[in-house]
Design an enzyme around this catalytic site. Structure first.
Site, PDB file in Angstrom:
ATOM      1  N   HIS A  88       0.850  -1.195   0.000  1.00 29.24           N
ATOM      2  CA  HIS A  88       0.000   0.000   0.000  1.00 29.24           C
ATOM      3  C   HIS A  88       0.888   1.248   0.000  1.00 29.24           C
ATOM      4  CE1 HIS A  88      -2.785   3.111   1.303  1.00 29.24           C
ATOM      5  NE2 HIS A  88      -3.717   2.348   0.757  1.00 29.24           N
ATOM      6  N   GLU A 136      -3.452   3.470  -7.346  1.00 26.81           N
ATOM      7  CA  GLU A 136      -3.860   4.605  -6.511  1.00 26.81           C
ATOM      8  C   GLU A 136      -2.810   5.713  -6.618  1.00 26.81           C
ATOM      9  OE1 GLU A 136      -6.362   2.996  -2.905  1.00 26.81           O
ATOM     10  OE2 GLU A 136      -4.240   2.932  -2.421  1.00 26.81           O
TER      11      GLU A 136
HETATM   12  O1  G3P Z   1      -6.445   1.988   0.413  1.00 27.62           O
HETATM   13  C1  G3P Z   1      -7.353   2.913  -0.020  1.00 27.62           C
HETATM   14  C2  G3P Z   1      -6.796   4.241  -0.163  1.00 27.62           C
HETATM   15  O2  G3P Z   1      -5.473   4.470  -0.052  1.00 27.62           O
HETATM   16  C3  G3P Z   1      -7.626   5.288  -0.757  1.00 27.62           C
HETATM   17  O3  G3P Z   1      -7.898   6.137   0.301  1.00 27.62           O
HETATM   18  O4  G3P Z   1      -9.202   7.721   1.566  1.00 27.62           O
HETATM   19  O5  G3P Z   1      -8.652   8.181  -0.807  1.00 27.62           O
HETATM   20  O6  G3P Z   1     -10.298   6.397  -0.267  1.00 27.62           O
HETATM   21  P1  G3P Z   1      -9.085   7.172   0.177  1.00 27.62           P
END
Ligand code: G3P
Length: 218
Positions: A88, A136
């Site tokens: 992550h 992400e």
């Molecule tokens: O693991 C999920 C993440 O990093 C995304 O976070 O708070 O933007 O949904 P968020």
């Protein structure tokens, strides 16, 4: 696949995680959708036997036995944990460790989700054949600005990158997702599901927001 990473948010601390998982269980049944929860590491055992998949937020490539403080796949498996996030953005590891952990989880028949920050990493790690690659962009995490609206090209390019590995790996995306609209857009762009945290955990009404996301995924 709808994965909720609880991180270490205060909103799911202590017993609150039980109420949260029960809400997700109910919605999973109602919409017939797979919802997986990643509780804070120390609370995994509290909810591990629920009817929906429970994943670790992080796992260590350490051996069974004298490895104080490490969280290891073999013991997670014995506690009925179904899988783990790997690498992550908030807990990055080396590519060698990623490789070893994907293999270890596969051997244990546990689900692996390798998190990546860009398309080049998506391409590189899809070759390891994890169950999922979750893209992400770090700058959008927790921002409330969704990857699907801010960086749509990232999802389309990552979809192609993952497909080029020609295996069973599927793409998830995350960062800044806060509404059903953001979810639908991600799916339209080629994502097979989402990885979300603050947009769900920090919402006032968990039932309402998880249902909104679930509807967008079915
Ligand atoms: O693991 C999920 C993440 O990093 C995304 O976070 O708070 O933007 O949904 P968020």
């Amino acid at each position: 696949m709808f994965v909720i990473n609880c991180k270490n948010y205060e909103e799911i601390s202590g017993d609150k995680i039980i109420k949260f998982v029960k809400t997700a269980e109910k919605i999973s049944k109602k919409f017939k959708i797979k919802i997986a929860i990643c509780p804070p590491q120390h609370l995994i055992g509290v909810v591990a036997t629920s009817s929906i998949p429970i994943f670790a937020q992080h796992v260590d490539n350490s051996k069974v036995g004298s490895t104080t403080g490490f969280v290891i796949p073999e013991l997670l498996k014995k506690s009925k944990v179904n899988g783990s996030l790997i690498n992550h953005s908030e807990h990055r590891i080396t590519s060698k460790e990623i490789q070893k952990l994907v293999l270890k989880l596969k051997d244990l028949k546990m689900t692996s989700i390798v998190c990546v920050k860009d398309v080049a990493e998506a391409k590189k790690y899809a070759k390891l054949n994890p169950d999922y690659i979750a893209i992400e962009p770090p700058e959008l995490i927790g921002s409330g600005k969704a990857v699907s609206t801010e960086r749509p090209e990232l999802i389309t390019e990552a979809t192609i990158a993952v497909k080029s590995a020609q295996n069973n790996t599927k793409l998830l995306c995350g960062a800044g997702i806060v509404s059903g609209k953001d979810v639908s857009k991600a799916v339209e762009l080629g994502s097979k599901g989402i990885l979300v945290a603050s947009g769900i955990i920090k919402a006032k009404n968990w039932d309402k927001i998880i249902s909104e996301f679930a509807k967008a995924l079915v």
